[in-house]
Scaffold this motif. Structure first.
Motif, PDB file in Angstrom:
ATOM      1  N   PHE A  61       0.594  -1.407  -0.005  1.00  0.00           N
ATOM      2  CA  PHE A  61      -0.048  -0.220  -0.130  1.00  0.00           C
ATOM      3  C   PHE A  61       1.003   1.352  -0.001  1.00  0.00           C
ATOM      4  O   PHE A  61      -0.151   2.588  -0.892  1.00  0.00           O
ATOM      5  CB  PHE A  61      -0.710  -0.023   1.164  1.00  0.00           C
ATOM      6  CG  PHE A  61      -1.625  -1.230   1.108  1.00  0.00           C
ATOM      7  CD1 PHE A  61      -3.096  -1.077   0.250  1.00  0.00           C
ATOM      8  CD2 PHE A  61      -2.126  -1.775   2.061  1.00  0.00           C
ATOM      9  CE1 PHE A  61      -3.767  -1.847   0.308  1.00  0.00           C
ATOM     10  CE2 PHE A  61      -2.727  -3.192   1.923  1.00  0.00           C
ATOM     11  CZ  PHE A  61      -4.071  -2.843   1.092  1.00  0.00           C
ATOM     12  N   VAL A  62       2.010   1.160   0.650  1.00  0.00           N
ATOM     13  CA  VAL A  62       2.323   2.448   0.816  1.00  0.00           C
ATOM     14  C   VAL A  62       3.943   2.061  -0.334  1.00  0.00           C
ATOM     15  O   VAL A  62       4.260   3.008  -1.434  1.00  0.00           O
ATOM     16  CB  VAL A  62       2.899   3.030   2.469  1.00  0.00           C
ATOM     17  CG1 VAL A  62       3.849   4.243   2.359  1.00  0.00           C
ATOM     18  CG2 VAL A  62       1.686   2.718   2.577  1.00  0.00           C
ATOM     19  N   ALA A  63       5.027   1.623   0.186  1.00  0.00           N
ATOM     20  CA  ALA A  63       6.589   2.097  -0.401  1.00  0.00           C
ATOM     21  C   ALA A  63       6.679   1.318  -1.986  1.00  0.00           C
ATOM     22  O   ALA A  63       6.987   2.002  -2.354  1.00  0.00           O
ATOM     23  CB  ALA A  63       7.390   0.528   0.734  1.00  0.00           C
ATOM     24  N   MET A  64       5.149   0.179  -2.559  1.00  0.00           N
ATOM     25  CA  MET A  64       6.051   0.039  -3.991  1.00  0.00           C
ATOM     26  C   MET A  64       4.493   0.673  -3.929  1.00  0.00           C
ATOM     27  O   MET A  64       4.146   0.507  -5.682  1.00  0.00           O
ATOM     28  CB  MET A  64       5.492  -1.604  -3.654  1.00  0.00           C
ATOM     29  CG  MET A  64       6.861  -1.998  -3.006  1.00  0.00           C
ATOM     30  SD  MET A  64       8.471  -0.869  -4.141  1.00  0.00           S
ATOM     31  CE  MET A  64       8.719  -1.746  -5.392  1.00  0.00           C
ATOM     32  N   ASN A 143       7.255   4.412   9.552  1.00  0.00           N
ATOM     33  CA  ASN A 143       7.850   3.308   9.203  1.00  0.00           C
ATOM     34  C   ASN A 143       7.727   3.881   7.027  1.00  0.00           C
ATOM     35  O   ASN A 143       7.761   4.441   6.602  1.00  0.00           O
ATOM     36  CB  ASN A 143       8.576   2.170   8.686  1.00  0.00           C
ATOM     37  CG  ASN A 143       9.421   2.133   7.852  1.00  0.00           C
ATOM     38  OD1 ASN A 143       8.913   1.359   6.198  1.00  0.00           O
ATOM     39  ND2 ASN A 143      10.427   1.663   7.531  1.00  0.00           N
ATOM     40  N   MET A 144       6.133   3.191   7.366  1.00  0.00           N
ATOM     41  CA  MET A 144       5.824   4.175   6.105  1.00  0.00           C
ATOM     42  C   MET A 144       5.180   5.971   6.081  1.00  0.00           C
ATOM     43  O   MET A 144       5.720   6.385   4.394  1.00  0.00           O
ATOM     44  CB  MET A 144       4.060   3.498   5.838  1.00  0.00           C
ATOM     45  CG  MET A 144       3.613   2.277   6.221  1.00  0.00           C
ATOM     46  SD  MET A 144       1.937   1.373   5.572  1.00  0.00           S
ATOM     47  CE  MET A 144       1.793   1.608   8.077  1.00  0.00           C
ATOM     48  N   LEU A 145       5.050   6.361   6.948  1.00  0.00           N
ATOM     49  CA  LEU A 145       4.941   7.938   6.583  1.00  0.00           C
ATOM     50  C   LEU A 145       6.555   8.305   5.858  1.00  0.00           C
ATOM     51  O   LEU A 145       7.159   9.132   5.059  1.00  0.00           O
ATOM     52  CB  LEU A 145       5.155   8.457   7.477  1.00  0.00           C
ATOM     53  CG  LEU A 145       3.392   8.200   8.728  1.00  0.00           C
ATOM     54  CD1 LEU A 145       3.223   9.365   9.568  1.00  0.00           C
ATOM     55  CD2 LEU A 145       2.636   8.677   7.113  1.00  0.00           C
ATOM     56  N   GLY A 206      13.426   7.296  12.750  1.00  0.00           N
ATOM     57  CA  GLY A 206      14.218   7.880  11.823  1.00  0.00           C
ATOM     58  C   GLY A 206      13.419   8.811  11.110  1.00  0.00           C
ATOM     59  O   GLY A 206      13.091   9.787  10.344  1.00  0.00           O
ATOM     60  N   PHE A 207      11.879   8.263  11.418  1.00  0.00           N
ATOM     61  CA  PHE A 207      11.170   9.601  10.640  1.00  0.00           C
ATOM     62  C   PHE A 207      11.419  11.042  11.070  1.00  0.00           C
ATOM     63  O   PHE A 207      11.206  11.743  10.975  1.00  0.00           O
ATOM     64  CB  PHE A 207       9.951   8.954  11.540  1.00  0.00           C
ATOM     65  CG  PHE A 207       8.112  10.101  11.340  1.00  0.00           C
ATOM     66  CD1 PHE A 207       7.647  10.396   9.517  1.00  0.00           C
ATOM     67  CD2 PHE A 207       8.035  10.360  12.042  1.00  0.00           C
ATOM     68  CE1 PHE A 207       6.944  11.454  10.061  1.00  0.00           C
ATOM     69  CE2 PHE A 207       6.812  11.880  12.645  1.00  0.00           C
ATOM     70  CZ  PHE A 207       6.128  11.740  11.268  1.00  0.00           C
ATOM     71  N   ILE A 208      11.208  11.244  12.395  1.00  0.00           N
ATOM     72  CA  ILE A 208      11.462  12.544  12.865  1.00  0.00           C
ATOM     73  C   ILE A 208      12.841  12.868  12.677  1.00  0.00           C
ATOM     74  O   ILE A 208      12.885  14.668  12.200  1.00  0.00           O
ATOM     75  CB  ILE A 208      11.944  12.191  14.307  1.00  0.00           C
ATOM     76  CG1 ILE A 208      10.493  11.926  15.495  1.00  0.00           C
ATOM     77  CG2 ILE A 208      12.619  13.626  14.931  1.00  0.00           C
ATOM     78  CD1 ILE A 208       9.452  13.161  15.753  1.00  0.00           C
TER      79      ILE A 208
END
Length: 450
Positions: A61-64, A143-145, A206-208
C-alpha cells in the motif's frame, strides 16, 4: 551511447539508494541473527513470519504503491520545470500516505493473531509472533510515513538524505537489539519482544530526522496547510498510478506470503532455512532496488522533459550496474554458502538445507536485477499497469502453481521451491525488458499522452 555525465548521474542516485536499503537489510539481518542466537528456530520463525506479514502490508500500500505514484508524478513535474504542480503531488501524497498508514497499523495491531493463524503458525511461534506484530505495528506507522517523505526526496534526485536516515535507524536498532534481546546494561533479556521494541524506537527516530529535514530545508516549500488541504483531483491521479503499482506489489507479496504458508507445511527446519536464505538473498537484491529507484527517477524526469532516448539510456545504465553487482553476489552464494548460513544459526540441519537454497538462488540474481530496473523505468515513465500484469502472471500463473506441484504433489523439499522462483524471475526479467523498450518507442511516436 551513454555519456560519463549520465553514468555519474545514475551512480549518484543509485548508490545512496543502494546504501539506504543495504542498511535496512543489515538491520533485518542482524535482528534475525541476534534473535536466532538467543532463541533458536522458534524465535527465527516467529520474527520471520511476523515481519513478512507486516512488510507485506507496508510494501503493497505504501512503499511500492503510494510512494511510486508520488515519485513518478513529482519527478515528471520537475522534469517539466513545473514546481508548483510537483508541490501539489508531494503534499497530497503525504496526506494520502498518512491516512493509509493509520489504517494499516490499526489492522495489524487488531488482527495480529488472526494473520498468524492463517499462516499456520502454532505453539511458541504463534505466541512470539503475536507479541512481535502488536509492538511492531506502531513502528511500521512511522516507517510508512518516512517512506512517502523519502519518495518526494528521491523524485528530486536526493537519495543521500534517505540514506542518512537509514544510518540513524540502523545504529539505534542494532544498539537496542543488543541491549533488549540479550538483556544488557541492566535491562531484562526480552528476546523477540526486545527485537520488536528496538525496531519501533528506531523507526520513530528515523521519521523524526526526515521531518526535521523537511522543515529545515523547506522541501518544495511544503507546509502543513498544503498537506491537509485535500485536493480530490490530485489524490485521484496519484491513486491511478499507485493502484496498479500496489496491485503489482500485492500480486508478488501475497503470492510470496502464500508460498511461505506452503513452506510452513514442510516443517520448522525447512521454514527456518528458507527464512535465513531469504534474508541473505535480500542483501543481494538491494542493489537492484537502488538502481530501480534511479531508473524510476531519471526515466520520470526525462519523460517529463520529452527526452525519450535519454530515458532509455539512463535505464540501460542502471540495469548494467545492477546485473554486475547482483551477478557478483551469485558467485558468493555458490562459493561461501556455509559461513553465510552459520552466521545466523547453529542448527546443522537448518544450515545444510539453507546452503542448497542459496546455491539455487545464485541462478536468479541477474534476472531479478533486470526485472527490477526495467520495471522501475516503466513506472517512472508513468506506466504502472504493465509491470502489474507481468508480475501477476509470473507470481500467480507460474510461481504458485509450480510450488503447489513441488510441495503437495511431488512432495519435494524446500530447495526445489527455489528452482521455482528462479524460473519466475527469468520470465519476469525478460518480459520487463521487452515491454520497457516498447513503452519508450510508443512515447517517441506520441502514442501515449503523459
Amino acid at each position: 551511447m551513454a555519456t560519463k555525465k549520465e553514468i555519474k548521474e545514475i551512480l549518484n542516485l543509485a548508490l545512496p539508494a543502494v546504501g539506504e536499503m543495504l542498511l535496512y537489510m543489515v538491520v533485518w539481518v542482524i535482528d534475525t541473527m541476534m534473535v536466532g542466537q538467543f532463541g533458536g528456530k522458534d524465535s527465527v520463525s516467529a520474527v520471520g513470519l511476523a515481519s513478512e506479514i507486516i512488510y507485506t502490508f507496508s510494501n503493497i500500500f505504501v512503499a511500492m504503491g503510494i510512494s511510486i505514484g508520488v515519485t513518478s508524478y513529482v519527478a515528471r513535474s520537475i522534469g517539466a520545470k513545473d514546481f508548483e504542480t510537483a508541490k501539489k503531488y508531494a503534499s497530497q501524497g503525504i496526506l494520502l500516505g498518512t491516512i493509509v498508514a493509520i489504517i494499516i497499523s490499526l489492522i495489524l495491531f487488531a488482527f495480529a493473531e488472526n494473520f498468524l493463524i492463517i499462516a499456520s503458525a502454532t505453539g511458541n511461534v504463534l505466541f512470539l509472533g503475536k507479541i512481535y506484530i502488536k509492538i511492531a505495528s506502531i513502528g511500521i506507522f512511522f516507517n510508512m510515513l518516512m517512506n512517502v517523505l523519502n519518495a518526494v526526496l528521491r523524485a528530486q534526485g536526493n537519495t543521500k538524505t534517505p540514506m542518512i536516515a537509514a544510518s540513524i535507524v540502523i545504529f539505534i536498532n542494532i544498539l537496542l537489539d543488543w541491549i533488549l534481546i540479550f538483556g544488557k546494561l541492566g535491562f531484562p533479556a526480552l528476546g523477540v519482544k526486545g527485537s520488536a521494541i528496538a525496531t519501533t524506537i528506531a523507526q520513530f527516530s528515523g521519521f523524526i530526522f526526515i521531518m526535521l529535514y523537511y522543515f529545515n530545508q523547506k522541501i518544495l516549500n511544503i507546509d502543513l496547510f498544503d498537506i491537509i488541504n485535500f485536493d480530490k483531483q490530485i489524490i485521484v491521479k496519484i491513486l491511478k498510478l499507485a493502484l496498479p503499482a500496489s496491485l503489482q506489489e500485492g500480486s508478488f507479496d501475497i503470492s510470496r506470503l502464500i508460498s511461505i504458508f506452503m513452506i510452513m507445511h514442510l516443517g520448522t527446519v525447512a521454514f527456518a532455512a528458507n527464512q535465513i536464505a531469504t534474508t541473505i538473498e535480500s542483501i543481494s537484491f538491494m542493489p537492484g532496488w537502488g538502481f530501480a529507484v534511479a531508473a524510476t527517477t531519471m526515466a520520470g524526469q526525462m519523460v517529463g522533459a520529452k527526452n525519450y532516448e535519454s530515458a532509455k539510456r539512463y535505464t540501460n545504465i542502471a540495469a548494467f550496474f545492477a546485473v554486475a553487482i547482483m551477478g557478483t553476489m551469485s558467485i558468493l552464494f555458490l562459493t561461501i554458502p556455509y559461513p553465510l548460513m552459520r552466521a545466523f544459526i547453529k542448527d546443522t540441519d537448518v544450515i545444510a538445507v539453507g546452503i542448497l537454497c542459496l546455491m539455487v538462488a545464485s541462478i536468479e540474481q541477474p534476472f531479478m536485477a533486470v526485472g527490477m530496473v526495467y520495471g522501475g523505468g516503466l513506472k517512472g515513465s508513468g506506466n504502472t499497469k504493465t509491470p502489474f500484469i507481468i508480475s501477476t502472471i509470473s507470481s500467480w500463473f507460474i510461481r504458485l502453481p509450480l510450488m503447489y506441484i513441488v510441495i503437495y504433489i511431488l512432495n519435494l523439499g524446500v530447495v526445489y521451491v527455489w528452482f521455482v522462483t528462479a524460473i519466475q524471475w527469468a520470465f519476469e526479467g525478460s518480459i520487463m525488458y521487452i515491454y520497457f523498450r516498447k513503452e519508450i518507442d510508443k512515447l517517441k511516436r506520441g502514442v501515449r499522452n503523459i
